[in-house]
Design a protein around this motif. Structure first.
Motif, PDB file in Angstrom:
ATOM      1  N   THR A   8      12.037 -24.833  47.242  1.00 56.54           N
ATOM      2  CA  THR A   8      12.101 -25.134  45.805  1.00 56.54           C
ATOM      3  C   THR A   8      12.083 -23.859  44.977  1.00 56.54           C
ATOM      4  O   THR A   8      12.866 -23.709  44.025  1.00 56.54           O
ATOM      5  CB  THR A   8      10.928 -26.039  45.401  1.00 56.54           C
ATOM      6  OG1 THR A   8      10.965 -27.224  46.191  1.00 56.54           O
ATOM      7  CG2 THR A   8      10.998 -26.403  43.933  1.00 56.54           C
ATOM      8  N   THR A  51      13.038 -20.891  45.913  1.00 51.91           N
ATOM      9  CA  THR A  51      14.317 -20.207  46.123  1.00 51.91           C
ATOM     10  C   THR A  51      15.405 -20.819  45.254  1.00 51.91           C
ATOM     11  O   THR A  51      16.197 -20.101  44.623  1.00 51.91           O
ATOM     12  CB  THR A  51      14.725 -20.288  47.608  1.00 51.91           C
ATOM     13  OG1 THR A  51      13.718 -19.659  48.399  1.00 51.91           O
ATOM     14  CG2 THR A  51      16.061 -19.613  47.850  1.00 51.91           C
ATOM     15  N   ALA A  52      15.460 -22.148  45.195  1.00 52.88           N
ATOM     16  CA  ALA A  52      16.470 -22.821  44.382  1.00 52.88           C
ATOM     17  C   ALA A  52      16.267 -22.519  42.896  1.00 52.88           C
ATOM     18  O   ALA A  52      17.240 -22.275  42.167  1.00 52.88           O
ATOM     19  CB  ALA A  52      16.421 -24.322  44.631  1.00 52.88           C
ATOM     20  N   THR A  89      17.348 -18.941  42.214  1.00 53.75           N
ATOM     21  CA  THR A  89      18.812 -18.858  42.282  1.00 53.75           C
ATOM     22  C   THR A  89      19.432 -19.447  41.021  1.00 53.75           C
ATOM     23  O   THR A  89      20.392 -18.896  40.477  1.00 53.75           O
ATOM     24  CB  THR A  89      19.328 -19.585  43.526  1.00 53.75           C
ATOM     25  OG1 THR A  89      18.700 -19.021  44.684  1.00 53.75           O
ATOM     26  CG2 THR A  89      20.828 -19.454  43.660  1.00 53.75           C
ATOM     27  N   GLY A 111      19.927 -16.403  48.781  1.00 54.92           N
ATOM     28  CA  GLY A 111      19.415 -17.770  48.701  1.00 54.92           C
ATOM     29  C   GLY A 111      19.380 -18.466  50.058  1.00 54.92           C
ATOM     30  O   GLY A 111      18.323 -18.944  50.491  1.00 54.92           O
ATOM     31  N   ALA A 171      15.989 -19.584  52.301  1.00 53.20           N
ATOM     32  CA  ALA A 171      15.778 -20.977  52.710  1.00 53.20           C
ATOM     33  C   ALA A 171      15.756 -21.104  54.233  1.00 53.20           C
ATOM     34  O   ALA A 171      14.897 -21.796  54.798  1.00 53.20           O
ATOM     35  CB  ALA A 171      16.879 -21.858  52.119  1.00 53.20           C
ATOM     36  N   THR A 186      19.775 -28.459  47.171  1.00 50.08           N
ATOM     37  CA  THR A 186      19.128 -27.808  46.027  1.00 50.08           C
ATOM     38  C   THR A 186      19.781 -26.463  45.698  1.00 50.08           C
ATOM     39  O   THR A 186      19.962 -26.137  44.523  1.00 50.08           O
ATOM     40  CB  THR A 186      17.624 -27.597  46.278  1.00 50.08           C
ATOM     41  OG1 THR A 186      17.439 -26.867  47.499  1.00 50.08           O
ATOM     42  CG2 THR A 186      16.897 -28.914  46.350  1.00 50.08           C
ATOM     43  N   LEU A 187      20.168 -25.709  46.722  1.00 48.54           N
ATOM     44  CA  LEU A 187      20.810 -24.420  46.449  1.00 48.54           C
ATOM     45  C   LEU A 187      22.231 -24.603  45.931  1.00 48.54           C
ATOM     46  O   LEU A 187      22.687 -23.828  45.082  1.00 48.54           O
ATOM     47  CB  LEU A 187      20.804 -23.545  47.695  1.00 48.54           C
ATOM     48  CG  LEU A 187      19.462 -22.878  47.984  1.00 48.54           C
ATOM     49  CD1 LEU A 187      19.458 -22.209  49.343  1.00 48.54           C
ATOM     50  CD2 LEU A 187      19.110 -21.869  46.910  1.00 48.54           C
ATOM     51  N   SER A 212      22.079 -25.231  42.359  1.00 53.45           N
ATOM     52  CA  SER A 212      21.552 -24.106  41.576  1.00 53.45           C
ATOM     53  C   SER A 212      22.632 -23.111  41.162  1.00 53.45           C
ATOM     54  O   SER A 212      22.322 -22.124  40.491  1.00 53.45           O
ATOM     55  CB  SER A 212      20.463 -23.377  42.371  1.00 53.45           C
ATOM     56  OG  SER A 212      21.020 -22.693  43.469  1.00 53.45           O
TER      57      SER A 212
END
Length: 198
Positions: A21, A23-24, A27, A50, A54, A95-96, A99
């Motif tokens: 989370t 990281t997202a 990013t 990113g 993850a 999630t990434l 983002s």
């Protein structure tokens, strides 16, 4: 206590989810800066960092803290390993990908999802060969080497080597990332993480 909950706690699931989370969110913040949003080529560092962050979090969660208990379990472990790896990979890829808004056909959502799959596959393979605690090292070395050499003449067209730096719809890059993910997943599910020698 539920066996799935015990399994999740033994694999540091809360910390892993928090890292994915974070990281997202980082990013997303970096991708929405004015210069990054306008020029998609400025997103290339995010496409490396990113997925690496993850995948490193996922790799750490593959560590077995009690291999003796795992070996004496009544049920086979491969379905649990598969569900664990697929769930975390799907969460990280989704999630990434979300983002990096805009420019999805260049260095956006598609390239981010592809790189998460490839990096996670490399991490899963490293988990089997080196152990979960060092699983971050080979993907980091690979992504770093590709990032540093990408500007050299001829490297932009060397898809097999530079798949992580290619635009999102590049089929060859997707093929390499998917093979890396499938190989890493099959190895991890079949063998599990490398055990520490005493």
């Amino acid at each position: 206590m539920n066996s799935a909950l015990l399994y999740a706690r033994s694999r540091s699931a809360p910390a892993t989810l928090a890292l994915i989370t974070a990281t997202a969110l980082f990013t997303l913040w970096a991708a929405t800066l004015t210069e990054t949003f306008i020029d998609p080529y400025r997103r290339i560092p995010l496409l490396a960092l990113g997925p690496l962050a993850a995948a490193s979090a996922i790799g750490t969660s593959l560590h077995q803290r009690a291999p003796e208990l795992d070996r004496t379990a009544a049920r086979p472990w491969w379905p649990t390993r598969l569900a664990h790896l697929l769930a975390l990979t799907a969460l990280a890829a989704t999630t990434l990908a979300l983002s990096v808004p805009g420019h999805s056909q260049e260095f956006g959502a598609a390239a981010m999802a592809r790189n998460v799959l490839g990096a996670t596959g490399l991490t899963a393979t490293a988990t089997v060969l080196l152990g979960a605690r060092l699983s971050w090292l080979p993907p980091t070395l690979y992504f770093g080497a590709v990032y540093l050499s990408y500007s050299a003449p001829g490297m932009k067209t060397a898809t097999l080597w530079t798949w992580s730096m290619q635009p999102g719809p590049q089929r060859g890059a997707w093929a390499v990332a998917l093979v890396a993910f499938m190989v890493g997943t099959m190895l991890y599910v079949a063998v599990g993480p490398r055990r520490k020698r005493r």
